[in-house]
Design an enzyme around this catalytic site. Structure first.
Site, short mmCIF file in Angstrom:
data_model
loop_
_atom_site.label_atom_id
_atom_site.label_comp_id
_atom_site.label_asym_id
_atom_site.label_seq_id
_atom_site.Cartn_x
_atom_site.Cartn_y
_atom_site.Cartn_z
N HIS A 170 -8.58 1.78 -0.34
CA HIS A 170 -8.92 1.85 -1.74
C HIS A 170 -9.04 0.49 -2.30
O HIS A 170 -8.31 -0.37 -1.75
CB HIS A 170 -8.15 2.79 -2.63
CG HIS A 170 -6.81 2.46 -2.65
ND1 HIS A 170 -5.65 3.11 -1.47
CD2 HIS A 170 -5.80 1.85 -3.37
CE1 HIS A 170 -4.60 2.52 -1.60
NE2 HIS A 170 -4.51 1.83 -2.69
N GLN A 197 0.89 -1.11 0.09
CA GLN A 197 -0.09 0.04 0.02
C GLN A 197 0.98 1.13 0.11
O GLN A 197 1.77 1.44 0.93
CB GLN A 197 -0.91 -0.02 1.34
CG GLN A 197 -1.77 1.19 1.08
CD GLN A 197 -2.72 1.26 2.33
OE1 GLN A 197 -2.67 0.17 3.17
NE2 GLN A 197 -3.80 2.27 2.53
P1 5GP Z 1 -1.48 1.38 -3.75
O1 5GP Z 1 -0.13 0.96 -4.01
O2 5GP Z 1 -1.35 2.34 -2.31
O3 5GP Z 1 -2.56 -0.05 -3.25
O4 5GP Z 1 -2.32 2.01 -4.80
C1 5GP Z 1 -2.19 3.39 -5.11
C2 5GP Z 1 -2.64 3.63 -6.49
O5 5GP Z 1 -2.83 4.97 -6.75
C3 5GP Z 1 -1.54 3.12 -7.64
O6 5GP Z 1 -1.97 2.24 -8.53
C4 5GP Z 1 -1.12 4.60 -8.12
O7 5GP Z 1 -0.81 4.35 -9.54
C5 5GP Z 1 -2.24 5.42 -7.99
N1 5GP Z 1 -2.29 6.66 -7.83
C6 5GP Z 1 -1.27 7.48 -7.08
N2 5GP Z 1 -1.23 8.73 -7.49
C7 5GP Z 1 -2.49 8.85 -7.95
C8 5GP Z 1 -3.06 10.08 -8.54
O8 5GP Z 1 -2.52 11.16 -8.34
N3 5GP Z 1 -4.08 10.10 -9.43
C9 5GP Z 1 -4.78 8.61 -9.61
N4 5GP Z 1 -5.87 8.59 -10.32
N5 5GP Z 1 -4.17 7.59 -8.94
C10 5GP Z 1 -2.96 7.86 -8.45
#
Ligand code: 5GP
Length: 119
Positions: A105, A99
């Protein structure tokens, strides 16, 4: 000595508050969904609660209906996106879970055949 600064808002909270743009595909009173900026599949959408919950580690039984709403939203969006052949939902939790953004999310991934197990 200066006063402590308020904690900085994470990027998803700023999207929810409409401070930065996102490609929003779905919204209800308690849920927002928008396209991932770095898609890992033809369809890659993030489904988030508007309530600031940092991760699954924080949730309790009081969040049960909201968590249900996230899955109902994901299923509705999958239908909206035409993912009849299937899709995957992923919730990364904490450091070992990969994460990066500290706002709960659900990733909705689809539009191609996905491999298993994940890395
Ligand atoms: P995690 O690794 O926290 O599960 O996923 C975070 C996700 O957020 C990643 O897939 C990354 O590409 C996406 N993400 C990061 N910054 C932004 C942003 O500014 N806008 C959008 N739409 N997605 C983002």
């Amino acid at each position: 000595m200066s006063d402590p600064q308020p904690e900085e808002k994470n990027i998803f909270q700023r999207i929810i508050d409409r401070e930065i743009p996102a490609d929003i595909v779905y919204e209800t009173e308690r849920v927002l969904a928008f396209r991932d900026i770095q898609p890992q599949a033809p369809t890659h959408i993030l489904v988030v609660p508007k309530e600031p919950i940092a991760s699954l580690e924080e949730v309790t039984a009081q969040h049960a209906s909201l968590l249900g709403e996230l899955l109902v939203a994901a299923a509705a969006i999958a239908r909206q996106e035409g993912l009849e052949q299937g899709y995957r939902l992923v919730v990364n939790c904490g450091r070992h879970g990969g994460q990066e953004i500290p706002h709960l999310h659900v990733h909705l991934l689809g539009g191609r055949s996905l491999t298993w197990p994940p890395g």
